[in-house]
Motif scaffolding. Structure first.
Motif, mmCIF file in Angstrom:
data_model
loop_
_atom_site.group_PDB
_atom_site.id
_atom_site.type_symbol
_atom_site.label_atom_id
_atom_site.label_comp_id
_atom_site.label_asym_id
_atom_site.label_seq_id
_atom_site.Cartn_x
_atom_site.Cartn_y
_atom_site.Cartn_z
ATOM 1 N N ASN A 69 0.825 -1.210 0.000
ATOM 2 C CA ASN A 69 0.000 0.000 0.000
ATOM 3 C C ASN A 69 0.862 1.264 0.000
ATOM 4 O OD1 ASN A 69 -2.417 -1.394 -0.053
ATOM 5 N ND2 ASN A 69 -2.657 -1.387 2.167
ATOM 6 N N ASP A 70 1.971 1.244 0.741
ATOM 7 C CA ASP A 70 2.882 2.390 0.753
ATOM 8 C C ASP A 70 3.478 2.608 -0.642
ATOM 9 O OD1 ASP A 70 3.188 3.230 3.715
ATOM 10 O OD2 ASP A 70 3.451 1.054 3.783
ATOM 11 N N ALA A 113 3.756 5.624 -5.720
ATOM 12 C CA ALA A 113 3.791 5.552 -7.189
ATOM 13 C C ALA A 113 2.722 6.470 -7.782
ATOM 14 C CB ALA A 113 3.601 4.118 -7.665
ATOM 15 N N GLY A 114 1.516 6.420 -7.246
ATOM 16 C CA GLY A 114 0.433 7.282 -7.723
ATOM 17 C C GLY A 114 0.723 8.750 -7.484
ATOM 18 N N LYS A 115 1.263 9.060 -6.323
ATOM 19 C CA LYS A 115 1.608 10.440 -5.984
ATOM 20 C C LYS A 115 2.663 10.978 -6.946
ATOM 21 C CE LYS A 115 0.949 13.032 -2.514
ATOM 22 N NZ LYS A 115 -0.113 14.066 -2.426
ATOM 23 N N ILE A 116 3.687 10.195 -7.201
ATOM 24 C CA ILE A 116 4.781 10.619 -8.080
ATOM 25 C C ILE A 116 4.308 10.779 -9.517
ATOM 26 C CG2 ILE A 116 6.965 9.823 -9.098
ATOM 27 C CD1 ILE A 116 7.533 8.710 -6.166
ATOM 28 N N PRO A 120 16.972 23.938 -9.524
ATOM 29 C CA PRO A 120 16.737 22.555 -9.143
ATOM 30 C C PRO A 120 15.391 22.374 -8.428
ATOM 31 C CG PRO A 120 18.218 23.565 -7.568
ATOM 32 C CD PRO A 120 17.930 24.608 -8.617
ATOM 33 N N VAL A 121 14.803 21.208 -8.652
ATOM 34 C CA VAL A 121 13.579 20.832 -7.948
ATOM 35 C C VAL A 121 13.847 19.495 -7.278
ATOM 36 C CG1 VAL A 121 11.164 20.155 -8.180
ATOM 37 C CG2 VAL A 121 12.055 22.054 -9.547
ATOM 38 N N THR A 122 13.782 19.468 -5.945
ATOM 39 C CA THR A 122 13.973 18.265 -5.158
ATOM 40 C C THR A 122 12.922 18.229 -4.052
ATOM 41 O OG1 THR A 122 16.363 18.302 -5.575
ATOM 42 C CG2 THR A 122 15.601 16.962 -3.723
ATOM 43 N N LEU A 123 12.212 17.110 -3.974
ATOM 44 C CA LEU A 123 11.180 16.927 -2.948
ATOM 45 C C LEU A 123 11.406 15.605 -2.234
ATOM 46 C CD1 LEU A 123 8.181 17.908 -5.221
ATOM 47 C CD2 LEU A 123 9.190 19.326 -3.435
ATOM 48 N N ILE A 124 10.999 15.539 -0.970
ATOM 49 C CA ILE A 124 11.070 14.290 -0.218
ATOM 50 C C ILE A 124 9.642 13.867 0.115
ATOM 51 C CG2 ILE A 124 11.910 13.157 1.870
ATOM 52 C CD1 ILE A 124 14.148 15.309 1.910
ATOM 53 N N LEU A 125 9.269 12.674 -0.348
ATOM 54 C CA LEU A 125 7.938 12.130 -0.076
ATOM 55 C C LEU A 125 8.065 10.966 0.885
ATOM 56 C CD1 LEU A 125 6.486 12.002 -3.712
ATOM 57 C CD2 LEU A 125 6.378 13.875 -2.056
ATOM 58 N N ASP A 126 7.098 10.860 1.786
ATOM 59 C CA ASP A 126 7.077 9.785 2.771
ATOM 60 C C ASP A 126 5.664 9.221 2.800
ATOM 61 O OD1 ASP A 126 7.095 8.224 5.193
ATOM 62 O OD2 ASP A 126 8.758 9.450 5.912
ATOM 63 N N SER A 127 5.547 7.915 2.725
ATOM 64 C CA SER A 127 4.213 7.287 2.681
ATOM 65 C C SER A 127 3.488 7.342 4.018
ATOM 66 C CB SER A 127 4.332 5.831 2.213
ATOM 67 O OG SER A 127 5.111 5.075 3.121
ATOM 68 N N LYS A 128 4.187 7.674 5.078
ATOM 69 C CA LYS A 128 3.517 7.708 6.401
ATOM 70 C C LYS A 128 2.795 9.021 6.540
ATOM 71 C CE LYS A 128 4.997 3.660 7.297
ATOM 72 N NZ LYS A 128 4.317 2.683 6.513
#
Length: 146
Positions: free
Chosen positions: A40-41, A46-49, A138-146
């Protein structure tokens, strides 16, 4: 699950002298898995990205996703995203998932991106890799499934 997302003009990963993954415009992903993560994470991220609107439209606004621009993905496993540096000077990687489970979820994540219509290149799980990119912005993001 954590993913560092970098919008790029091009990116490449090599193992030894061999190029194992290479893309033009798109997203460079560093993917970390912890022992609490599930499919699920991976599916959520994957969908978010795939839908993340970080590519510019004709007015210069971040309004398009990698799916809309036809860009590609270079996905590289990165257990060090779960390095804990709060004590001492050597990171502790206890929060990273065991290699077999991390590889299973990393592969699942990449298949989910492909199922969303994205072209996905990868590194080699567990290998010593050299990664290069031209970070666009530059574009850099950090995504976390929690």
């Amino acid at each position: 699950m954590k993913v560092v997302v970098q919008r790029c003009k091009k990116a490449q990963v090599t193992v030894g002298e061999e190029t194992v993954g290479e893309i033009g415009e798109g997203l460079m992903l560093l993917v970390g898995v912890t022992h609490e993560d599930t499919e699920n994470d991976a599916k959520y991220l994957a969908g978010k990205i795939a839908g993340l609107r970080i590519f510019e439209d004709e007015a210069g606004k971040m309004n398009h996703s990698v799916s809309e621009t036809g860009g590609s993905i270079l996905s590289v496993s990165q257990f060090t995203l779960y390095g804990d540096c709060r004590k001492g000077r050597r990171p502790n990687f206890m929060a990273a998932a065991a290699p077999a489970e991390a590889e299973r979820l990393y592969d699942y994540f990449n298949r989910e991106l492909e199922a969303l219509g994205l072209k996905v290149e990868t590194g080699v799980f567990g290998a010593m890799m050299d990664v290069s990119l031209i970070n666009w912005g530059p574009v850099t993001l950090i995504l976390d499934s929690k």
